[in-house]
Design a protein around this motif. Structure first.
Motif, PDB file in Angstrom:
ATOM      1  N   THR A  23      -1.308  -4.996   5.575  1.00  0.00           N
ATOM      2  CA  THR A  23      -2.392  -4.236   6.180  1.00  0.00           C
ATOM      3  C   THR A  23      -2.130  -3.931   7.660  1.00  0.00           C
ATOM      4  OG1 THR A  23      -3.623  -6.287   6.575  1.00  0.00           O
ATOM      5  CG2 THR A  23      -4.144  -5.062   4.554  1.00  0.00           C
ATOM      6  N   ASP A  24      -1.398  -4.778   8.366  1.00  0.00           N
ATOM      7  CA  ASP A  24      -1.096  -4.486   9.766  1.00  0.00           C
ATOM      8  C   ASP A  24      -0.259  -3.216   9.886  1.00  0.00           C
ATOM      9  OD1 ASP A  24      -2.543  -6.658  10.675  1.00  0.00           O
ATOM     10  OD2 ASP A  24      -0.786  -7.947  10.969  1.00  0.00           O
ATOM     11  N   ALA A  25       0.740  -3.062   9.026  1.00  0.00           N
ATOM     12  CA  ALA A  25       1.581  -1.861   9.045  1.00  0.00           C
ATOM     13  C   ALA A  25       0.755  -0.626   8.689  1.00  0.00           C
ATOM     14  CB  ALA A  25       2.751  -2.019   8.079  1.00  0.00           C
ATOM     15  N   TYR A  26      -0.117  -0.754   7.716  1.00  0.00           N
ATOM     16  CA  TYR A  26      -0.957   0.370   7.309  1.00  0.00           C
ATOM     17  C   TYR A  26      -1.893   0.772   8.449  1.00  0.00           C
ATOM     18  CZ  TYR A  26      -3.908   3.139   4.145  1.00  0.00           C
ATOM     19  OH  TYR A  26      -4.592   4.149   3.539  1.00  0.00           O
ATOM     20  N   ARG A  27      -2.547  -0.210   9.037  1.00  0.00           N
ATOM     21  CA  ARG A  27      -3.471   0.056  10.143  1.00  0.00           C
ATOM     22  C   ARG A  27      -2.735   0.709  11.317  1.00  0.00           C
ATOM     23  NH1 ARG A  27      -5.458  -4.642  10.291  1.00  0.00           N
ATOM     24  NH2 ARG A  27      -7.422  -4.267   9.247  1.00  0.00           N
ATOM     25  N   ALA A  28      -1.524   0.280  11.609  1.00  0.00           N
ATOM     26  CA  ALA A  28      -0.754   0.836  12.722  1.00  0.00           C
ATOM     27  C   ALA A  28      -0.412   2.307  12.511  1.00  0.00           C
ATOM     28  CB  ALA A  28       0.527   0.029  12.926  1.00  0.00           C
ATOM     29  N   GLY A  29      -0.329   2.755  11.262  1.00  0.00           N
ATOM     30  CA  GLY A  29       0.015   4.140  10.974  1.00  0.00           C
ATOM     31  C   GLY A  29      -1.153   5.099  10.975  1.00  0.00           C
ATOM     32  N   ILE A  35       0.836  -1.193   0.000  1.00  0.00           N
ATOM     33  CA  ILE A  35       0.000   0.000   0.000  1.00  0.00           C
ATOM     34  C   ILE A  35       0.874   1.246   0.000  1.00  0.00           C
ATOM     35  CG2 ILE A  35      -1.760   1.300   1.268  1.00  0.00           C
ATOM     36  CD1 ILE A  35      -2.667  -1.412   2.470  1.00  0.00           C
ATOM     37  N   TYR A  36       0.662   2.090  -0.997  1.00  0.00           N
ATOM     38  CA  TYR A  36       1.277   3.416  -1.048  1.00  0.00           C
ATOM     39  C   TYR A  36       0.194   4.424  -0.664  1.00  0.00           C
ATOM     40  CZ  TYR A  36       5.158   1.528  -3.816  1.00  0.00           C
ATOM     41  OH  TYR A  36       6.245   0.818  -4.247  1.00  0.00           O
ATOM     42  N   ASP A  37       0.550   5.405   0.162  1.00  0.00           N
ATOM     43  CA  ASP A  37      -0.415   6.433   0.540  1.00  0.00           C
ATOM     44  C   ASP A  37       0.253   7.794   0.458  1.00  0.00           C
ATOM     45  OD1 ASP A  37      -2.746   7.722   1.546  1.00  0.00           O
ATOM     46  OD2 ASP A  37      -3.236   5.906   2.656  1.00  0.00           O
ATOM     47  N   HIS A  93      -2.623  -4.587  -4.150  1.00  0.00           N
ATOM     48  CA  HIS A  93      -1.814  -3.381  -4.300  1.00  0.00           C
ATOM     49  C   HIS A  93      -2.757  -2.184  -4.336  1.00  0.00           C
ATOM     50  CE1 HIS A  93       1.481  -0.776  -5.676  1.00  0.00           C
ATOM     51  NE2 HIS A  93       0.584  -0.243  -6.481  1.00  0.00           N
ATOM     52  N   GLN A  94      -2.432  -1.180  -3.541  1.00  0.00           N
ATOM     53  CA  GLN A  94      -3.225   0.054  -3.502  1.00  0.00           C
ATOM     54  C   GLN A  94      -2.259   1.228  -3.556  1.00  0.00           C
ATOM     55  OE1 GLN A  94      -6.308   0.356  -0.441  1.00  0.00           O
ATOM     56  NE2 GLN A  94      -5.406   2.299   0.187  1.00  0.00           N
ATOM     57  N   HIS A  95      -2.555   2.187  -4.405  1.00  0.00           N
ATOM     58  CA  HIS A  95      -1.685   3.359  -4.547  1.00  0.00           C
ATOM     59  C   HIS A  95      -2.558   4.603  -4.560  1.00  0.00           C
ATOM     60  CE1 HIS A  95       2.169   5.105  -6.396  1.00  0.00           C
ATOM     61  NE2 HIS A  95       1.397   6.113  -6.023  1.00  0.00           N
ATOM     62  N   ILE A  96      -2.429   5.412  -3.525  1.00  0.00           N
ATOM     63  CA  ILE A  96      -3.145   6.684  -3.428  1.00  0.00           C
ATOM     64  C   ILE A  96      -2.085   7.773  -3.516  1.00  0.00           C
ATOM     65  CG2 ILE A  96      -4.718   8.120  -2.080  1.00  0.00           C
ATOM     66  CD1 ILE A  96      -5.924   5.378  -2.799  1.00  0.00           C
ATOM     67  N   SER A  97      -2.277   8.729  -4.412  1.00  0.00           N
ATOM     68  CA  SER A  97      -1.291   9.803  -4.561  1.00  0.00           C
ATOM     69  C   SER A  97      -1.992  11.124  -4.812  1.00  0.00           C
ATOM     70  CB  SER A  97      -0.310   9.496  -5.685  1.00  0.00           C
ATOM     71  OG  SER A  97      -0.979   9.420  -6.930  1.00  0.00           O
ATOM     72  N   LYS A  98      -1.262  12.165  -4.512  1.00  0.00           N
ATOM     73  CA  LYS A  98      -1.771  13.528  -4.690  1.00  0.00           C
ATOM     74  C   LYS A  98      -0.843  14.229  -5.674  1.00  0.00           C
ATOM     75  CE  LYS A  98      -2.884  17.552  -1.896  1.00  0.00           C
ATOM     76  NZ  LYS A  98      -2.928  18.083  -0.542  1.00  0.00           N
ATOM     77  N   GLY A 112      -3.168   6.240  13.243  1.00  0.00           N
ATOM     78  CA  GLY A 112      -3.194   7.222  14.319  1.00  0.00           C
ATOM     79  C   GLY A 112      -2.206   8.353  14.111  1.00  0.00           C
ATOM     80  N   ASP A 113      -1.165   8.109  13.313  1.00  0.00           N
ATOM     81  CA  ASP A 113      -0.145   9.127  13.084  1.00  0.00           C
ATOM     82  C   ASP A 113      -0.590  10.219  12.124  1.00  0.00           C
ATOM     83  OD1 ASP A 113       1.537   7.664  14.727  1.00  0.00           O
ATOM     84  OD2 ASP A 113       2.536   6.655  13.057  1.00  0.00           O
ATOM     85  N   TRP A 114      -1.533   9.916  11.220  1.00  0.00           N
ATOM     86  CA  TRP A 114      -1.855  10.907  10.207  1.00  0.00           C
ATOM     87  C   TRP A 114      -3.334  11.083   9.928  1.00  0.00           C
ATOM     88  CZ3 TRP A 114      -4.454   8.756   6.197  1.00  0.00           C
ATOM     89  CH2 TRP A 114      -4.222   7.407   5.917  1.00  0.00           C
ATOM     90  N   GLN A 115      -4.186  10.203  10.410  1.00  0.00           N
ATOM     91  CA  GLN A 115      -5.615  10.341  10.134  1.00  0.00           C
ATOM     92  C   GLN A 115      -6.133  11.562  10.896  1.00  0.00           C
ATOM     93  OE1 GLN A 115      -7.078   8.334   7.999  1.00  0.00           O
ATOM     94  NE2 GLN A 115      -9.125   9.148   8.176  1.00  0.00           N
ATOM     95  N   PRO A 116      -6.612  12.595  10.203  1.00  0.00           N
ATOM     96  CA  PRO A 116      -7.045  13.808  10.902  1.00  0.00           C
ATOM     97  C   PRO A 116      -8.329  13.567  11.701  1.00  0.00           C
ATOM     98  CG  PRO A 116      -7.577  13.961   8.575  1.00  0.00           C
ATOM     99  CD  PRO A 116      -6.791  12.694   8.761  1.00  0.00           C
ATOM    100  N   GLN A 117      -8.424  14.218  12.826  1.00  0.00           N
ATOM    101  CA  GLN A 117      -9.656  14.197  13.613  1.00  0.00           C
ATOM    102  C   GLN A 117     -10.602  15.222  12.998  1.00  0.00           C
ATOM    103  OE1 GLN A 117     -10.398  12.115  16.216  1.00  0.00           O
ATOM    104  NE2 GLN A 117      -8.513  11.098  15.572  1.00  0.00           N
ATOM    105  N   THR A 118     -11.798  14.795  12.718  1.00  0.00           N
ATOM    106  CA  THR A 118     -12.773  15.684  12.072  1.00  0.00           C
ATOM    107  C   THR A 118     -14.071  15.699  12.869  1.00  0.00           C
ATOM    108  OG1 THR A 118     -13.560  13.890  10.658  1.00  0.00           O
ATOM    109  CG2 THR A 118     -11.830  15.313   9.759  1.00  0.00           C
ATOM    110  N   GLN A 119     -14.917  16.646  12.517  1.00  0.00           N
ATOM    111  CA  GLN A 119     -16.240  16.733  13.108  1.00  0.00           C
ATOM    112  C   GLN A 119     -17.264  16.749  11.987  1.00  0.00           C
ATOM    113  OE1 GLN A 119     -16.844  20.477  15.138  1.00  0.00           O
ATOM    114  NE2 GLN A 119     -15.467  21.566  13.769  1.00  0.00           N
ATOM    115  N   GLY A 120     -18.419  16.203  12.240  1.00  0.00           N
ATOM    116  CA  GLY A 120     -19.460  16.174  11.212  1.00  0.00           C
ATOM    117  C   GLY A 120     -19.166  15.138  10.148  1.00  0.00           C
TER     118      GLY A 120
END
Length: 137
Positions: free
Chosen positions: A55-61, A43-45, A128-133, A63-71
């Motif tokens: 997926t374990d490595a991806y899931r573990a990360g 997985i590339y993100d 394989h998953q690749h998300i890019s900006k 908390g490091d970058w998933q933004p806290q949102t409201q609504g």
């Protein structure tokens, strides 16, 4: 927007799996997000470390970058093209994502997504998953 061509049953299954993934991501259903992924998926993100082996490595990360949102969050395909054969498939598209941060600021991004899948025991799995900006985006 999904590709408008008539999809074969395998392509339709892949499309539904990816729509479920997007919905789980949007709603924060963490247990469901990687349900359709092979445990050994590559997985590339968009954020560091950029590459996750499994997926374990991806899931573990998360908390490091998933933004806290409201609504309500936004995380939806604006385009999705799926091609599926008997036991391999790929899909690509654009995903609009955004939301309101806890401090009231909003964010709005458009990212590219590519997925490679394999059919195993009559079930499709993302291998394989690749998300890019886009640079500067």
């Amino acid at each position: 927007m999904m590709n408008q061509e008539r999809m074969n049953p395998d392509a339709e299954q892949v499309c539904q799996l990816l729509l479920a993934w997007a919905n789980a991501t949007r709603t924060g259903a963490r247990d469901a997000i990687l349900q359709g992924h092979d445990p050994d998926a590559l997985i590339y993100d968009v954020l560091p470390p950029l590459l996750y082996h499994g997926t374990d490595a991806y899931r573990a990360g998360w908390g490091d970058w998933q933004p806290q949102t409201q609504g309500d969050d936004v995380f939806e395909f604006t385009a999705l093209n799926v091609v599926a054969g008997a036991d391999v498939a790929f899909a690509c598209g654009l995903i609009k994502c955004g939301g309101i941060l806890v401090d009231g600021r909003t964010f709005d991004d458009l990212v590219r997504a590519t997925f490679c899948l394999q059919k195993r025991a009559d079930a499709w799995l993302v291998t394989h998953q690749h998300i890019s900006k886009p640079a500067g985006g």
